[in-house]
Write a protein that holds these residues in place. Structure first.
Motif, PDB file in Angstrom:
ATOM      1  N   VAL A  15      22.647  22.019 -50.238  1.00  0.00           N
ATOM      2  CA  VAL A  15      22.885  21.353 -51.520  1.00  0.00           C
ATOM      3  C   VAL A  15      21.554  20.804 -51.993  1.00  0.00           C
ATOM      4  CG1 VAL A  15      24.107  19.480 -52.692  1.00  0.00           C
ATOM      5  CG2 VAL A  15      25.247  20.754 -50.867  1.00  0.00           C
ATOM      6  N   THR A  16      21.271  20.978 -53.272  1.00  0.00           N
ATOM      7  CA  THR A  16      20.036  20.479 -53.865  1.00  0.00           C
ATOM      8  C   THR A  16      20.335  19.949 -55.261  1.00  0.00           C
ATOM      9  OG1 THR A  16      17.712  21.051 -54.307  1.00  0.00           O
ATOM     10  CG2 THR A  16      19.363  22.718 -54.859  1.00  0.00           C
ATOM     11  N   SER A  17      19.362  19.335 -55.886  1.00  0.00           N
ATOM     12  CA  SER A  17      19.503  18.866 -57.262  1.00  0.00           C
ATOM     13  C   SER A  17      18.644  19.747 -58.157  1.00  0.00           C
ATOM     14  CB  SER A  17      19.061  17.406 -57.378  1.00  0.00           C
ATOM     15  OG  SER A  17      19.161  16.989 -58.723  1.00  0.00           O
ATOM     16  N   ILE A  18      19.264  20.341 -59.168  1.00  0.00           N
ATOM     17  CA  ILE A  18      18.547  21.157 -60.141  1.00  0.00           C
ATOM     18  C   ILE A  18      18.818  20.581 -61.515  1.00  0.00           C
ATOM     19  CG2 ILE A  18      18.393  23.427 -61.220  1.00  0.00           C
ATOM     20  CD1 ILE A  18      18.855  24.666 -58.501  1.00  0.00           C
ATOM     21  N   GLN A  19      17.741  20.163 -62.176  1.00  0.00           N
ATOM     22  CA  GLN A  19      17.826  19.531 -63.500  1.00  0.00           C
ATOM     23  C   GLN A  19      18.815  18.369 -63.479  1.00  0.00           C
ATOM     24  OE1 GLN A  19      15.752  20.473 -66.136  1.00  0.00           O
ATOM     25  NE2 GLN A  19      14.807  21.769 -64.576  1.00  0.00           N
ATOM     26  N   GLY A  20      18.804  17.618 -62.367  1.00  0.00           N
ATOM     27  CA  GLY A  20      19.641  16.431 -62.246  1.00  0.00           C
ATOM     28  C   GLY A  20      21.089  16.691 -61.868  1.00  0.00           C
ATOM     29  N   THR A  23      23.728  20.907 -56.979  1.00  0.00           N
ATOM     30  CA  THR A  23      23.847  22.356 -56.970  1.00  0.00           C
ATOM     31  C   THR A  23      24.017  22.839 -55.538  1.00  0.00           C
ATOM     32  OG1 THR A  23      22.398  22.442 -58.921  1.00  0.00           O
ATOM     33  CG2 THR A  23      22.742  24.496 -57.711  1.00  0.00           C
ATOM     34  N   GLU A  24      25.107  23.556 -55.290  1.00  0.00           N
ATOM     35  CA  GLU A  24      25.381  24.109 -53.973  1.00  0.00           C
ATOM     36  C   GLU A  24      24.930  25.565 -53.944  1.00  0.00           C
ATOM     37  OE1 GLU A  24      29.418  23.141 -52.512  1.00  0.00           O
ATOM     38  OE2 GLU A  24      29.569  22.026 -54.400  1.00  0.00           O
ATOM     39  N   VAL A  25      24.232  25.946 -52.870  1.00  0.00           N
ATOM     40  CA  VAL A  25      23.737  27.307 -52.719  1.00  0.00           C
ATOM     41  C   VAL A  25      24.203  27.839 -51.373  1.00  0.00           C
ATOM     42  CG1 VAL A  25      21.691  28.785 -52.634  1.00  0.00           C
ATOM     43  CG2 VAL A  25      21.684  26.735 -54.093  1.00  0.00           C
ATOM     44  N   VAL A  26      24.802  29.026 -51.395  1.00  0.00           N
ATOM     45  CA  VAL A  26      25.218  29.709 -50.173  1.00  0.00           C
ATOM     46  C   VAL A  26      24.654  31.122 -50.245  1.00  0.00           C
ATOM     47  CG1 VAL A  26      27.150  30.454 -48.733  1.00  0.00           C
ATOM     48  CG2 VAL A  26      27.371  28.395 -50.131  1.00  0.00           C
ATOM     49  N   THR A  48      26.467  27.203 -57.352  1.00  0.00           N
ATOM     50  CA  THR A  48      27.449  26.569 -58.225  1.00  0.00           C
ATOM     51  C   THR A  48      27.122  25.109 -58.476  1.00  0.00           C
ATOM     52  OG1 THR A  48      29.801  26.191 -58.650  1.00  0.00           O
ATOM     53  CG2 THR A  48      29.077  26.005 -56.361  1.00  0.00           C
ATOM     54  N   GLN A  49      27.334  24.706 -59.702  1.00  0.00           N
ATOM     55  CA  GLN A  49      27.261  23.304 -60.101  1.00  0.00           C
ATOM     56  C   GLN A  49      28.640  22.803 -60.513  1.00  0.00           C
ATOM     57  OE1 GLN A  49      24.409  23.795 -63.308  1.00  0.00           O
ATOM     58  NE2 GLN A  49      22.713  23.208 -61.984  1.00  0.00           N
ATOM     59  N   MET A  96      13.019  40.050 -54.093  1.00  0.00           N
ATOM     60  CA  MET A  96      13.501  40.598 -52.830  1.00  0.00           C
ATOM     61  C   MET A  96      12.787  41.916 -52.544  1.00  0.00           C
ATOM     62  SD  MET A  96      17.581  39.826 -53.241  1.00  0.00           S
ATOM     63  CE  MET A  96      18.060  40.876 -51.897  1.00  0.00           C
ATOM     64  N   SER A  97      12.654  42.750 -53.557  1.00  0.00           N
ATOM     65  CA  SER A  97      12.024  44.057 -53.415  1.00  0.00           C
ATOM     66  C   SER A  97      10.560  43.927 -52.993  1.00  0.00           C
ATOM     67  CB  SER A  97      12.131  44.814 -54.736  1.00  0.00           C
ATOM     68  OG  SER A  97      11.413  46.015 -54.682  1.00  0.00           O
ATOM     69  N   LYS A  98       9.868  42.951 -53.546  1.00  0.00           N
ATOM     70  CA  LYS A  98       8.447  42.756 -53.224  1.00  0.00           C
ATOM     71  C   LYS A  98       8.229  42.341 -51.775  1.00  0.00           C
ATOM     72  CE  LYS A  98       6.887  41.795 -57.878  1.00  0.00           C
ATOM     73  NZ  LYS A  98       6.392  40.807 -58.826  1.00  0.00           N
ATOM     74  N   THR A  99       9.261  41.791 -51.140  1.00  0.00           N
ATOM     75  CA  THR A  99       9.134  41.412 -49.731  1.00  0.00           C
ATOM     76  C   THR A  99       9.631  42.523 -48.800  1.00  0.00           C
ATOM     77  OG1 THR A  99      11.302  40.335 -49.656  1.00  0.00           O
ATOM     78  CG2 THR A  99       9.418  38.963 -50.286  1.00  0.00           C
ATOM     79  N   GLY A 100       9.959  43.684 -49.363  1.00  0.00           N
ATOM     80  CA  GLY A 100      10.388  44.814 -48.555  1.00  0.00           C
ATOM     81  C   GLY A 100      11.889  44.961 -48.414  1.00  0.00           C
ATOM     82  N   CYS A 101      12.663  44.077 -49.010  1.00  0.00           N
ATOM     83  CA  CYS A 101      14.123  44.154 -48.939  1.00  0.00           C
ATOM     84  C   CYS A 101      14.619  45.104 -50.030  1.00  0.00           C
ATOM     85  CB  CYS A 101      14.733  42.765 -49.131  1.00  0.00           C
ATOM     86  SG  CYS A 101      16.533  42.765 -49.064  1.00  0.00           S
ATOM     87  N   SER A 102      15.338  46.133 -49.637  1.00  0.00           N
ATOM     88  CA  SER A 102      15.832  47.094 -50.625  1.00  0.00           C
ATOM     89  C   SER A 102      17.351  47.049 -50.774  1.00  0.00           C
ATOM     90  CB  SER A 102      15.400  48.511 -50.224  1.00  0.00           C
ATOM     91  OG  SER A 102      15.940  48.842 -48.968  1.00  0.00           O
ATOM     92  N   ARG A 103      17.972  46.032 -50.189  1.00  0.00           N
ATOM     93  CA  ARG A 103      19.429  45.925 -50.262  1.00  0.00           C
ATOM     94  C   ARG A 103      19.882  45.429 -51.635  1.00  0.00           C
ATOM     95  NH1 ARG A 103      20.387  42.197 -45.273  1.00  0.00           N
ATOM     96  NH2 ARG A 103      18.339  41.514 -45.879  1.00  0.00           N
ATOM     97  N   PRO A 104      21.053  45.835 -52.081  1.00  0.00           N
ATOM     98  CA  PRO A 104      21.604  45.334 -53.341  1.00  0.00           C
ATOM     99  C   PRO A 104      21.947  43.846 -53.241  1.00  0.00           C
ATOM    100  CG  PRO A 104      22.759  47.304 -52.615  1.00  0.00           C
ATOM    101  CD  PRO A 104      21.880  46.871 -51.490  1.00  0.00           C
ATOM    102  N   LEU A 105      22.138  43.227 -54.375  1.00  0.00           N
ATOM    103  CA  LEU A 105      22.410  41.793 -54.464  1.00  0.00           C
ATOM    104  C   LEU A 105      23.665  41.552 -55.281  1.00  0.00           C
ATOM    105  CD1 LEU A 105      21.551  38.715 -54.445  1.00  0.00           C
ATOM    106  CD2 LEU A 105      20.229  39.250 -56.491  1.00  0.00           C
ATOM    107  N   ILE A 106      24.527  40.684 -54.776  1.00  0.00           N
ATOM    108  CA  ILE A 106      25.628  40.138 -55.557  1.00  0.00           C
ATOM    109  C   ILE A 106      25.269  38.675 -55.787  1.00  0.00           C
ATOM    110  CG2 ILE A 106      28.063  39.447 -55.545  1.00  0.00           C
ATOM    111  CD1 ILE A 106      27.795  42.415 -55.837  1.00  0.00           C
ATOM    112  N   LEU A 107      25.224  38.256 -57.035  1.00  0.00           N
ATOM    113  CA  LEU A 107      24.838  36.896 -57.400  1.00  0.00           C
ATOM    114  C   LEU A 107      25.982  36.242 -58.159  1.00  0.00           C
ATOM    115  CD1 LEU A 107      22.656  34.658 -57.672  1.00  0.00           C
ATOM    116  CD2 LEU A 107      21.897  35.830 -59.753  1.00  0.00           C
ATOM    117  N   SER A 108      26.418  35.098 -57.667  1.00  0.00           N
ATOM    118  CA  SER A 108      27.469  34.327 -58.315  1.00  0.00           C
ATOM    119  C   SER A 108      26.837  33.063 -58.875  1.00  0.00           C
ATOM    120  CB  SER A 108      28.549  33.978 -57.301  1.00  0.00           C
ATOM    121  OG  SER A 108      29.462  33.051 -57.861  1.00  0.00           O
ATOM    122  N   LEU A 109      26.966  32.854 -60.183  1.00  0.00           N
ATOM    123  CA  LEU A 109      26.398  31.680 -60.836  1.00  0.00           C
ATOM    124  C   LEU A 109      27.496  30.890 -61.537  1.00  0.00           C
ATOM    125  CD1 LEU A 109      23.215  33.305 -62.446  1.00  0.00           C
ATOM    126  CD2 LEU A 109      23.289  31.809 -60.445  1.00  0.00           C
ATOM    127  N   GLY A 110      27.853  29.752 -60.978  1.00  0.00           N
ATOM    128  CA  GLY A 110      28.817  28.835 -61.582  1.00  0.00           C
ATOM    129  C   GLY A 110      28.043  27.613 -62.056  1.00  0.00           C
TER     130      GLY A 110
END
Length: 132
Positions: A15-20, A23-26, A48-49, A96-110
Motif C-alpha cells: 500500500v502506498t500514497s499516490i497524489q494523496g 493506493t493498493e498494488v498487487v 486500486t484506490q 518490462m520489455s527493456k528489462t528482457g521480460c517478454s511476457r504479456p501484461l494484464i493491468l487492472s486500474l481501479g
C-alpha cells in the motif's frame, strides 16, 4: 522421492500514497509455462484506490521481422474513454520489455484520480517494486 512442487506464482502486495490517495498494488508473476498458456497471460498488476478492479487492460509485445517491436494494448473491461490508462499500460509493457521480460501484461486500474500525474506515479511505483 520427488521433491515437493512449489507454487508457480510469485506475488508482491503493498500500500502506498499516490497524489494523496491510499493506493493498493498487487503484482503476480506467472512462471509456469502451462499455467501461462491456460490463463493466456503471464504477468498481472492490480492497482486500486477504490477497492475494486476497475478497468482491465491487456498489453503485449509483438516482434516483427526486420522491424522493432510493437506493443498491442487493448481494454478488456471497463472505461474505454480514458486514453491515459492505455498509455499507462503501454509504458509498463515497454519498461518490462527493456528489462528482457517478454511476457504479456494484464493491468487492472481501479482509480479515483485518472490524472496524468497519478498514472505517472503508478508506473514509477510499479517499476520500483517490480517482480518481473
Amino acid at each position: 522421492m520427488a521433491s515437493p512442487l512449489t507454487f508457480p506464482v510469485k506475488s508482491k502486495q503493498f500500500v502506498t500514497s499516490i497524489q494523496g490517495l491510499k493506493t493498493e498494488v498487487v503484482q503476480f508473476s506467472y512462471d509456469d509455462h502451462i499455467m501461462s498458456q491456460i490463463l493466456a497471460f503471464a504477468f498481472e498488476i492490480a492497482v486500486t484506490q477504490i477497492g475494486k478492479m476497475g478497468t482491465l487492460l491487456h498489453a503485449r509485445k509483438e516482434e516483427g521481422y526486420g522491424t522493432g517491436p510493437t506493443f498491442n494494448i487493448s481494454i478488456l473491461m471497463g472505461k474505454r474513454d480514458e486514453p491515459l490508462m492505455m498509455a499507462c499500460a503501454r509504458q509498463l509493457i515497454e519498461k518490462m520489455s527493456k528489462t528482457g521480460c517478454s511476457r504479456p501484461l494484464i493491468l487492472s486500474l481501479g482509480l479515483a484520480d485518472h490524472s496524468a500525474e497519478t498514472l505517472k506515479d503508478i508506473i514509477e511505483v510499479v517499476v520500483e517494486n517490480k517482480i518481473w
